[in-house]
Design a protein around this motif. Structure first.
Motif, short mmCIF file in Angstrom:
data_model
loop_
_atom_site.label_atom_id
_atom_site.label_comp_id
_atom_site.label_asym_id
_atom_site.label_seq_id
_atom_site.Cartn_x
_atom_site.Cartn_y
_atom_site.Cartn_z
N VAL A 146 -32.00 -50.59 39.99
CA VAL A 146 -30.91 -51.35 39.37
C VAL A 146 -30.49 -50.71 38.06
CG1 VAL A 146 -30.23 -53.61 38.46
CG2 VAL A 146 -31.68 -53.47 40.50
N MET A 147 -31.45 -50.17 37.29
CA MET A 147 -31.13 -49.51 36.03
C MET A 147 -30.23 -48.29 36.25
SD MET A 147 -32.67 -51.25 33.63
CE MET A 147 -34.02 -52.43 33.47
N VAL A 148 -30.59 -47.49 37.26
CA VAL A 148 -29.78 -46.30 37.54
C VAL A 148 -28.37 -46.68 37.97
CG1 VAL A 148 -29.54 -44.30 39.05
CG2 VAL A 148 -31.78 -44.88 38.11
N LEU A 149 -28.27 -47.64 38.89
CA LEU A 149 -26.95 -48.07 39.35
C LEU A 149 -26.15 -48.71 38.22
CD1 LEU A 149 -27.89 -49.59 42.84
CD2 LEU A 149 -26.90 -47.34 42.35
N GLY A 150 -26.83 -49.50 37.39
CA GLY A 150 -26.14 -50.10 36.26
C GLY A 150 -25.63 -49.07 35.28
N GLY A 151 -26.42 -48.03 35.05
CA GLY A 151 -25.96 -46.96 34.16
C GLY A 151 -24.76 -46.21 34.72
N LEU A 152 -24.76 -45.99 36.04
CA LEU A 152 -23.61 -45.33 36.67
C LEU A 152 -22.35 -46.19 36.56
CD1 LEU A 152 -25.31 -43.91 39.90
CD2 LEU A 152 -24.58 -42.63 37.89
N VAL A 153 -22.50 -47.49 36.79
CA VAL A 153 -21.35 -48.38 36.67
C VAL A 153 -20.85 -48.43 35.23
CG1 VAL A 153 -20.58 -50.78 36.87
CG2 VAL A 153 -22.01 -49.78 38.66
N LEU A 154 -21.78 -48.51 34.29
CA LEU A 154 -21.40 -48.58 32.88
C LEU A 154 -20.67 -47.32 32.44
CD1 LEU A 154 -21.64 -50.28 30.28
CD2 LEU A 154 -23.76 -49.04 29.79
N SER A 155 -21.07 -46.17 32.97
CA SER A 155 -20.42 -44.92 32.57
C SER A 155 -18.98 -44.83 33.06
CB SER A 155 -21.22 -43.73 33.11
OG SER A 155 -21.18 -43.70 34.54
N GLN A 156 -18.61 -45.66 34.04
CA GLN A 156 -17.25 -45.61 34.58
C GLN A 156 -16.32 -46.66 33.96
OE1 GLN A 156 -16.46 -43.09 36.62
NE2 GLN A 156 -18.62 -42.47 36.43
N VAL A 157 -16.86 -47.48 33.07
CA VAL A 157 -16.03 -48.52 32.43
C VAL A 157 -15.07 -47.85 31.45
CG1 VAL A 157 -16.03 -50.56 30.96
CG2 VAL A 157 -17.80 -50.27 32.71
N PRO A 158 -13.75 -48.05 31.61
CA PRO A 158 -12.80 -47.41 30.70
C PRO A 158 -12.83 -48.05 29.32
CG PRO A 158 -11.65 -48.89 32.20
CD PRO A 158 -13.09 -48.85 32.66
N GLY A 159 -12.57 -47.23 28.32
CA GLY A 159 -12.46 -47.74 26.96
C GLY A 159 -13.75 -47.77 26.18
N LEU A 160 -14.87 -47.48 26.80
CA LEU A 160 -16.13 -47.47 26.07
C LEU A 160 -16.19 -46.26 25.14
CD1 LEU A 160 -18.86 -48.47 28.70
CD2 LEU A 160 -17.95 -49.84 26.83
N PRO A 161 -16.67 -46.44 23.92
CA PRO A 161 -16.75 -45.30 23.00
C PRO A 161 -17.81 -44.30 23.46
CG PRO A 161 -17.84 -47.22 22.07
CD PRO A 161 -17.15 -47.69 23.32
N ASP A 162 -17.56 -43.04 23.19
CA ASP A 162 -18.54 -42.01 23.52
C ASP A 162 -19.69 -42.05 22.52
OD1 ASP A 162 -16.95 -41.12 25.60
OD2 ASP A 162 -15.88 -39.68 24.34
N PHE A 163 -20.90 -41.97 23.02
CA PHE A 163 -22.05 -41.93 22.14
C PHE A 163 -23.14 -41.09 22.78
CE2 PHE A 163 -24.76 -44.64 24.64
CZ PHE A 163 -23.89 -45.51 25.28
N GLN A 164 -24.01 -40.59 21.94
CA GLN A 164 -25.11 -39.74 22.39
C GLN A 164 -26.41 -40.35 21.91
OE1 GLN A 164 -24.95 -35.70 21.08
NE2 GLN A 164 -26.75 -35.06 22.26
N LEU A 165 -27.33 -40.59 22.85
CA LEU A 165 -28.63 -41.15 22.50
C LEU A 165 -29.48 -40.07 21.85
CD1 LEU A 165 -30.29 -43.77 22.77
CD2 LEU A 165 -31.27 -42.83 24.87
N PRO A 166 -29.91 -40.26 20.61
CA PRO A 166 -30.70 -39.23 19.92
C PRO A 166 -32.01 -38.96 20.66
CG PRO A 166 -29.91 -40.90 18.36
CD PRO A 166 -29.63 -41.42 19.75
N PRO A 167 -32.34 -37.71 20.92
CA PRO A 167 -33.59 -37.40 21.63
C PRO A 167 -34.82 -37.93 20.92
CG PRO A 167 -32.14 -35.48 21.56
CD PRO A 167 -31.53 -36.50 20.66
N ASP A 168 -34.84 -37.87 19.58
CA ASP A 168 -36.00 -38.36 18.84
C ASP A 168 -36.21 -39.85 19.06
OD1 ASP A 168 -36.46 -35.86 17.87
OD2 ASP A 168 -35.50 -36.19 15.93
N LEU A 169 -35.12 -40.58 19.24
CA LEU A 169 -35.24 -42.02 19.49
C LEU A 169 -35.94 -42.29 20.81
CD1 LEU A 169 -34.38 -44.82 18.37
CD2 LEU A 169 -32.33 -44.63 19.77
N VAL A 170 -35.64 -41.47 21.80
CA VAL A 170 -36.28 -41.63 23.11
C VAL A 170 -37.75 -41.23 23.05
CG1 VAL A 170 -36.26 -40.87 25.51
CG2 VAL A 170 -34.11 -41.26 24.31
N PHE A 171 -38.04 -40.07 22.44
CA PHE A 171 -39.40 -39.55 22.43
C PHE A 171 -40.35 -40.38 21.58
CE2 PHE A 171 -37.47 -35.50 23.88
CZ PHE A 171 -38.28 -35.29 24.97
N PHE A 172 -39.85 -40.94 20.46
CA PHE A 172 -40.76 -41.61 19.53
C PHE A 172 -40.68 -43.13 19.57
CE2 PHE A 172 -39.93 -37.44 17.46
CZ PHE A 172 -41.21 -36.95 17.53
#
Length: 219
Positions: A31-57
């Motif tokens: 469900v997480m993977v499918l939800g992420g795919l659906v969310l990525s197709q929503v128009p108008g969402l601002p572009d953002f990048q998840l910081p790698p350090d945030l994920v690792f730590f």
């Protein structure tokens, strides 16, 4: 979007998708993977990048800790041989197959870049494997092997990725140096894990304050 807003948004989305997964009785990683795919197709969402350090730590350590905490040490030792074969041999094989296919499809990427991609996708995720296997009734021995493999395969994938990126930058690759680095990463990871575990166990055995004990366990 600021990092704190991004983290809060992700937490809300994860909670909502987890509730949806429980209602549908579907493993939540799917469900997480499918939800992420659906969310990525929503128009108008601002572009953002998840910081790698945030994920690792922030995100990754608690997940791996939970996977390791609930893994039986006795069963892990009993299935050590298949775990080692999968953690090293299977990751190397998967990375090589992915690299070969990638190179055939995108030759401009080069072998080093193809192996970097292979290293990224080769190691399976411990949390996702555990969540799915608990729902499909897989035999306990298979669950133990795959959980154990997913907890120790990062050394293989990280060494492949590191030297693939270095080869991209320098244009050279040393198999001897890569093998030596792999041994150092493996031995160092085991040594650090044993020392940290023993120190943490010693501290928890002597702490009587609940708040300090919780903080020590989280650290």
């Amino acid at each position: 979007m600021r990092e704190i807003e991004l983290v809060l948004l992700l937490l809300v989305l994860v909670t909502a998708l987890t509730l949806v997964a429980r209602r549908l009785t579907v493993p939540y990683p799917i469900v997480m993977v499918l939800g992420g795919l659906v969310l990525s197709q929503v128009p108008g969402l601002p572009d953002f990048q998840l910081p790698p350090d945030l994920v690792f730590f922030v995100f990754l350590p608690p997940l791996l800790f939970a996977g390791g905490y609930f893994t039986s040490l006795r069963e892990f030792k009993a299935n050590l041989r298949p775990i080692i074969l999968l953690a090293f041999g299977l990751v190397l094989f998967t990375a090589g197959v992915v690299a070969a296919v990638t190179y055939m499809i995108v030759p401009a990427l080069g072998w080093a870049g193809a192996f970097a991609l292979g290293a990224i996708v080769a190691p399976p995720d411990a949390v996702a494997a555990t969540a799915i296997f608990q729902r499909v009734g897989v035999p306990r021995r298979i669950v133990t092997i795959l959980e154990g493999e997913s907890l120790v395969n990062d050394a293989t994938a990280l060494v492949i990725y590191r030297f693939a990126i270095a080869a991209v930058a320098a244009g050279t690759f040393s198999l001897i140096q890569a093998g030596g680095s792999f041994v150092v990463v493996l031995a160092g990871g085991i040594a650090v894990g044993v020392v940290v575990g023993l120190v943490g166990e010693w501290c928890l055995a002597r702490i009587r304050d609940t708040a300090i004990a919780v903080m020590n366990a989280a650290a």
